[in-house]
Design a protein around this motif. Structure first.
Motif, PDB file in Angstrom:
ATOM      1  N   ARG A   6      61.633  52.490  17.831  1.00 48.42           N
ATOM      2  CA  ARG A   6      62.585  53.013  18.815  1.00 48.42           C
ATOM      3  C   ARG A   6      62.031  54.249  19.515  1.00 48.42           C
ATOM      4  NH1 ARG A   6      66.529  51.963  14.806  1.00 48.42           N
ATOM      5  NH2 ARG A   6      66.672  54.194  14.325  1.00 48.42           N
ATOM      6  N   GLN A   7      61.377  55.125  18.729  1.00 50.79           N
ATOM      7  CA  GLN A   7      60.751  56.293  19.348  1.00 50.79           C
ATOM      8  C   GLN A   7      59.657  55.872  20.313  1.00 50.79           C
ATOM      9  OE1 GLN A   7      59.980  58.211  15.350  1.00 50.79           O
ATOM     10  NE2 GLN A   7      60.492  60.064  16.515  1.00 50.79           N
ATOM     11  N   LEU A   8      58.845  54.916  19.880  1.00 50.92           N
ATOM     12  CA  LEU A   8      57.742  54.445  20.714  1.00 50.92           C
ATOM     13  C   LEU A   8      58.266  53.763  21.967  1.00 50.92           C
ATOM     14  CD1 LEU A   8      54.636  54.117  20.864  1.00 50.92           C
ATOM     15  CD2 LEU A   8      54.899  51.944  19.666  1.00 50.92           C
ATOM     16  N   GLY A   9      59.412  53.075  21.834  1.00 47.68           N
ATOM     17  CA  GLY A   9      59.968  52.357  22.969  1.00 47.68           C
ATOM     18  C   GLY A   9      60.367  53.256  24.121  1.00 47.68           C
ATOM     19  N   ARG A  10      60.696  54.535  23.828  1.00 49.34           N
ATOM     20  CA  ARG A  10      61.062  55.456  24.899  1.00 49.34           C
ATOM     21  C   ARG A  10      59.855  55.847  25.735  1.00 49.34           C
ATOM     22  NH1 ARG A  10      63.495  58.468  20.477  1.00 49.34           N
ATOM     23  NH2 ARG A  10      65.580  57.668  20.024  1.00 49.34           N
ATOM     24  N   ARG A  11      58.692  55.908  25.121  1.00 45.44           N
ATOM     25  CA  ARG A  11      57.481  56.360  25.816  1.00 45.44           C
ATOM     26  C   ARG A  11      56.568  55.197  26.201  1.00 45.44           C
ATOM     27  NH1 ARG A  11      58.870  59.836  21.797  1.00 45.44           N
ATOM     28  NH2 ARG A  11      58.993  62.069  22.297  1.00 45.44           N
ATOM     29  N   VAL A  31      59.676  51.457   5.764  1.00 46.05           N
ATOM     30  CA  VAL A  31      61.049  51.944   5.931  1.00 46.05           C
ATOM     31  C   VAL A  31      61.212  52.648   7.273  1.00 46.05           C
ATOM     32  CG1 VAL A  31      62.774  53.540   5.002  1.00 46.05           C
ATOM     33  CG2 VAL A  31      61.401  52.131   3.447  1.00 46.05           C
ATOM     34  N   TYR A  32      60.149  53.311   7.731  1.00 45.45           N
ATOM     35  CA  TYR A  32      60.221  54.092   8.961  1.00 45.45           C
ATOM     36  C   TYR A  32      59.912  53.266  10.214  1.00 45.45           C
ATOM     37  CZ  TYR A  32      59.807  57.810   5.479  1.00 45.45           C
ATOM     38  OH  TYR A  32      59.993  58.614   4.394  1.00 45.45           O
ATOM     39  N   VAL A  33      59.489  52.026  10.047  1.00 44.41           N
ATOM     40  CA  VAL A  33      59.013  51.240  11.184  1.00 44.41           C
ATOM     41  C   VAL A  33      60.077  51.047  12.263  1.00 44.41           C
ATOM     42  CG1 VAL A  33      58.238  48.942  11.879  1.00 44.41           C
ATOM     43  CG2 VAL A  33      57.142  50.098   9.955  1.00 44.41           C
ATOM     44  N   PRO A  34      61.318  50.638  11.923  1.00 43.16           N
ATOM     45  CA  PRO A  34      62.304  50.463  13.001  1.00 43.16           C
ATOM     46  C   PRO A  34      62.529  51.722  13.825  1.00 43.16           C
ATOM     47  CG  PRO A  34      63.077  49.454  10.961  1.00 43.16           C
ATOM     48  CD  PRO A  34      61.872  50.249  10.610  1.00 43.16           C
ATOM     49  N   THR A  35      62.620  52.878  13.138  1.00 44.68           N
ATOM     50  CA  THR A  35      62.824  54.139  13.860  1.00 44.68           C
ATOM     51  C   THR A  35      61.607  54.495  14.705  1.00 44.68           C
ATOM     52  OG1 THR A  35      64.224  54.908  12.043  1.00 44.68           O
ATOM     53  CG2 THR A  35      63.460  56.568  13.617  1.00 44.68           C
ATOM     54  N   SER A  53      56.248  48.811  26.541  1.00 44.18           N
ATOM     55  CA  SER A  53      55.437  47.587  26.464  1.00 44.18           C
ATOM     56  C   SER A  53      54.759  47.462  25.104  1.00 44.18           C
ATOM     57  CB  SER A  53      54.384  47.584  27.572  1.00 44.18           C
ATOM     58  OG  SER A  53      54.989  47.582  28.846  1.00 44.18           O
ATOM     59  N   LEU A  54      54.254  48.574  24.583  1.00 44.10           N
ATOM     60  CA  LEU A  54      53.601  48.552  23.281  1.00 44.10           C
ATOM     61  C   LEU A  54      54.603  48.257  22.175  1.00 44.10           C
ATOM     62  CD1 LEU A  54      51.153  48.955  21.476  1.00 44.10           C
ATOM     63  CD2 LEU A  54      51.578  51.423  21.537  1.00 44.10           C
ATOM     64  N   ALA A  55      55.784  48.870  22.235  1.00 43.99           N
ATOM     65  CA  ALA A  55      56.803  48.627  21.215  1.00 43.99           C
ATOM     66  C   ALA A  55      57.230  47.162  21.218  1.00 43.99           C
ATOM     67  CB  ALA A  55      58.008  49.539  21.459  1.00 43.99           C
TER      68      ALA A  55
END
Length: 403
Positions: free
Chosen positions: A203-208, A196-200, A211-213
């Motif tokens: 998105r958090q990971l994508g800011r930092r 359930v938390y994966v999309p959020t 490439s990994l996200a």
């Protein structure tokens, strides 16, 4: 006082694995500097890989069902998300998906066990024929100079008890299967709840770490497409093989159809594992005509499904070379057993995602491991240039002859 360039460290750091003298820097084409020689880094990486592999093999009994559950969760996640978009409460949607996925897996597993039990009960009826076939093959091997010990091993492999032990070892005991299913069910519940938390989180990971996200998102999408397509085509392949074997009168047709379905997940070598048992029992009940018919039917179905349909549908979701694909099957089968062979592609893609896809500086290696979309474009350009040069050479040759 510095002039803006990086000087070698006083501890003796190597300037570059390719040019220790620093000549590349003077030429204006600076290369990355390393604290240790590149050869040392490669050896340390290989040593670390060996240690990690040994650790994985040590916990294979619990790791194999966990990895299977991870792949199942990735494949089932969009179904739960689609139900939520239609207004189904999140808990009911997640629970429904879990129950359906687990019911399908458990039903298939115990169908395989029942089919094997039926096969075990009918196998003694063919004991004499199997023994005679083993003796004939052993005599032929001796006639071409094969060692007597190896010939005896071949003969023993045709003993009904050896055949049962082999297939029993692949399936495992009922207790072992039940224990694995318990792990799968528990992990399905937990992973689905955490999903359930994966999309959020992405998105958090994508800011930092964008490439990994992106790499993780592409991995989930690619694995989902590969597994769903392979499952559907495997069902078709298994049904067609079962129907053909029933028509030919080959014993235990259902078991061999289930085996064909499982082996459809094993690239390159799965076909050969799936075809050997029906060939043997086809020969026992119908002689060479039936055995040849099995080979032809399996060959046609496998060629159409895995060589024509699957590559067109899956497309670039995998992008692994044939050599790496074959090696990955052997590697994961040794590490975590039969489930490793079935999940070889998803697991290899996971390693590639972590080590290569998530690192922009490592993208250069993708063509070498199978992502040949750009390579094919370059090759087509080279072929066009070579063709033009050949045409020009022929025309020049004709002109010289005419002159």
């Amino acid at each position: 006082m510095t002039d803006g360039t990086t000087n070698p460290s006083p501890e003796g750091e190597s300037l570059s694995a390719g040019d220790p003298s620093g000549a590349d820097d003077l030429a204006g084409t600076a290369r990355p500097r390393y604290r240790y020689p590149r050869g040392t880094i490669i050896l340390l990486g290989l040593a670390s890989a060996v240690v990690v592999s040994a650790g994985i093999a040590g916990i294979r009994d619990i790791l194999a069902p966990v990895l299977l559950t991870l792949v199942l969760t990735i494949c089932a996640y969009p179904v739960g998300a689609a139900l939520e978009k239609r207004g189904v409460p999140r808990g009911i949607a997640t629970g429904s998906v879990i129950l359906v996925v687990f019911a399908l897996l458990a039903g298939f597993t115990y169908t395989l066990v029942i089919a094997f039990a039926q096969f075990a009960s009918m196998l003694p009826d063919y004991a004499d024929q199997l023994t005679a076939a083993g003796a004939a093959i052993g005599s032929w091997l001796q006639s071409i100079g094969i060692d007597a010990a190896q010939v005896q091993s071949v003969r023993q492999s045709f003993d009904p008890s050896s055949i049962l032990a082999f297939f029993g070892g692949l399936l495992g005991s009922v207790f072992g299967i039940t224990g694995a299913l318990v792990i799968v069910l528990t992990m399905l519940i937990l992973m689905s709840a955490d999903a359930v938390y994966v999309p959020t989180i992405l998105r958090q990971l994508g800011r930092r770490r964008p490439s990994l996200a992106t790499a993780l998102h592409d991995y989930a999408s690619g694995v989902r497409k590969y597994m769903v397509v392979t499952t559907l085509l495997g069902v078709v392949q298994g049904l067609l093989n079962t129907l053909a074997l029933l028509i030919l009168g080959v014993p235990a047709a259902l078991l061999w159809g289930l085996l064909a379905f499982l082996c459809s997940f094993i690239p390159n070598v799965g076909y050969f594992f799936a075809i050997i048992p029906p060939i043997i029992f086809g020969f026992l009940v119908g002689g060479w005509p039936t055995a040849i018919a099995v080979v032809v039917i399996y060959g046609i179905i496998n060629a159409v499904v895995q060589s024509v349909v699957q590559p067109r549908v899956v497309g670039n979701a995998v992008s692994l070379s044939q050599t790496l694909t074959f090696f990955s099957v052997l590697f994961w089968a040794v590490l975590i057993g039969p489930i490793g062979a079935i999940l070889a592609i998803p697991l290899t893609l996971l390693v590639r995602t972590i080590l290569i896809d998530s690192d922009p500086d490592a993208q250069w290696i993708r063509p070498a491991i199978g992502d040949t979309s750009e390579t094919r474009t370059i090759m087509r350009g080279d072929d066009a240039v070579a063709k033009s040069e050949r045409m020009a050479a022929r025309q020049a040759k004709k002109a010289r002859k005419a002159g």
